[in-house]
Design an enzyme around this catalytic site. Structure first.
Site, PDB file in Angstrom:
ATOM      1  N   ASN A 101      11.973  -3.278   7.481  1.00 48.59           N
ATOM      2  CA  ASN A 101      12.429  -3.405   6.099  1.00 48.59           C
ATOM      3  C   ASN A 101      11.579  -4.350   5.266  1.00 48.59           C
ATOM      4  O   ASN A 101      11.545  -4.226   4.036  1.00 48.59           O
ATOM      5  CB  ASN A 101      13.885  -3.890   6.093  1.00 48.59           C
ATOM      6  CG  ASN A 101      14.363  -4.276   4.714  1.00 48.59           C
ATOM      7  OD1 ASN A 101      14.527  -3.432   3.832  1.00 48.59           O
ATOM      8  ND2 ASN A 101      14.573  -5.576   4.499  1.00 48.59           N
TER       9      ASN A 101
ATOM     10  N   ASP B  72       6.239 -14.117   9.502  1.00 51.57           N
ATOM     11  CA  ASP B  72       5.563 -13.708   8.278  1.00 51.57           C
ATOM     12  C   ASP B  72       4.845 -12.397   8.547  1.00 51.57           C
ATOM     13  O   ASP B  72       3.870 -12.353   9.297  1.00 51.57           O
ATOM     14  CB  ASP B  72       4.558 -14.795   7.869  1.00 51.57           C
ATOM     15  CG  ASP B  72       3.890 -14.505   6.528  1.00 51.57           C
ATOM     16  OD1 ASP B  72       3.996 -13.359   6.036  1.00 51.57           O
ATOM     17  OD2 ASP B  72       3.248 -15.421   5.978  1.00 51.57           O
TER      18      ASP B  72
ATOM     19  N   LYS C 253       4.042   3.014   0.739  1.00 51.71           N
ATOM     20  CA  LYS C 253       5.330   3.667   0.987  1.00 51.71           C
ATOM     21  C   LYS C 253       5.154   5.147   1.337  1.00 51.71           C
ATOM     22  O   LYS C 253       5.921   5.705   2.130  1.00 51.71           O
ATOM     23  CB  LYS C 253       6.244   3.489  -0.224  1.00 51.71           C
ATOM     24  CG  LYS C 253       6.664   2.044  -0.468  1.00 51.71           C
ATOM     25  CD  LYS C 253       7.355   1.429   0.742  1.00 51.71           C
ATOM     26  CE  LYS C 253       7.856   0.022   0.474  1.00 51.71           C
ATOM     27  NZ  LYS C 253       8.575  -0.561   1.632  1.00 51.71           N
TER      28      LYS C 253
ATOM     29  N   TYR D 259       1.593  -0.260  -3.843  1.00 52.08           N
ATOM     30  CA  TYR D 259       2.969  -0.087  -3.371  1.00 52.08           C
ATOM     31  C   TYR D 259       3.239   1.370  -3.019  1.00 52.08           C
ATOM     32  O   TYR D 259       3.728   1.686  -1.919  1.00 52.08           O
ATOM     33  CB  TYR D 259       3.952  -0.570  -4.435  1.00 52.08           C
ATOM     34  CG  TYR D 259       5.386  -0.596  -3.962  1.00 52.08           C
ATOM     35  CD1 TYR D 259       5.830  -1.601  -3.114  1.00 52.08           C
ATOM     36  CD2 TYR D 259       6.296   0.365  -4.383  1.00 52.08           C
ATOM     37  CE1 TYR D 259       7.150  -1.642  -2.684  1.00 52.08           C
ATOM     38  CE2 TYR D 259       7.612   0.332  -3.966  1.00 52.08           C
ATOM     39  CZ  TYR D 259       8.033  -0.669  -3.114  1.00 52.08           C
ATOM     40  OH  TYR D 259       9.339  -0.704  -2.690  1.00 52.08           O
TER      41      TYR D 259
END
Length: 254
Positions: A95, A68, A164, A160
């Site tokens: 990933n 996890d 990124k 997010y």
């Protein structure tokens, strides 16, 4: 022969989030190119079936481990398990990721912390755990899966996009740390790909808007990420480091 540039015979590749979507497609591409493969995710039932599909028709070995990436210690545990199983990890693809859309004035601390841990901190932890043995052999490939949302964004993508974009910066710094040891570090930044994550958070109208913005007028299939990643992870990409390769169907060109 040019095809030899993509030959990964004798290499071992580890892909987090390798149970489905882009991770599964990349892991399959590594196996087809001759690498043994390790995949990991939180879902053991999905991992077992995914590994069978990834290795089908190849002569490669593989393993899966339950990990996890929202739990910091799982990164070290996963790295140690992979090294114990295969003795080496030559290719690391970070990933695993998640998205939890919230407006900037609605973000709760628990959501922010979890997304940062999965999308960014776990990438640091996995890379930190595995690059020492790459440095010893003076060969390694590290790829962080960023996103076009690290370059542009949309409403409610605060955490997010932040994570990124941070991966792109971290890859640049790590490339400088590891370049003297023959280890490259890059990002691949997918655009609209048909995977569970965007399908679960986007409305039908948003899905169509993404397709319409691309130059190709469609979403990408996971298999279409394999070629770019193979380039970065093989001898074909030996002089590419600290870069971000946008695989977006022309989304950012518009």
């Amino acid at each position: 022969m040019p095809v030899g540039l993509y030959d990964l015979t004798g290499r071992v590749a580890l892909v987090t989030g390798g149970n489905k979507g882009l991770g599964k497609a990349m892991a399959r591409g590594f196996a087809e190119a001759g690498a043994d493969v390790v995949i990991a995710s939180r879902h053991e039932d999905e991992l077992r079936a995914a590994l069978d599909e990834i290795l089908a028709g190849t002569n490669q070995k593989g393993a899966y481990f339950v990990a996890d990436m929202s739990v910091r210690g799982d990164a070290d545990t996963l790295a140690k398990a992979a090294l114990a199983k295969f003795g080496r990890v030559d290719i690391l693809v970070n990933n695993a990721g998640m998205n939890a859309p919230q407006a900037i004035d609605a973000i709760d601390d628990a959501t922010w912390d979890r997304v940062v841990e999965v999308n960014l901190s776990s990438v640091m932890a996995m890379t930190r755990a595995l690059v020492p043995q790459m440095k010893e052999r003076r060969w390694g490939r590290v790829v962080h899966v960023s996103s076009i949302m690290g370059q542009v964004s949309k409403e409610r993508r605060n955490v997010y996009s932040a994570t990124k974009a941070a991966l792109i910066g971290m890859a640049k710094a790590s490339a400088l740390d590891l370049g003297p040891f023959g280890v490259t570090v890059n990002c691949v930044a997918p655009g609209p790909f048909l995977t569970d994550m965007p399908m679960s958070v986007l409305s039908d109208a948003e899905k169509q808007a993404f397709a319409d913005r691309t130059a190709l007028g469609r979403w990408g299939a996971p298999r279409e990420l394999v070629g770019p990643v193979l380039m970065l992870c093989s001898e074909a990409g030996s002089y590419v480091t600290g870069q971000t390769l946008f695989v977006d169907g022309g989304y950012l060109a518009r």
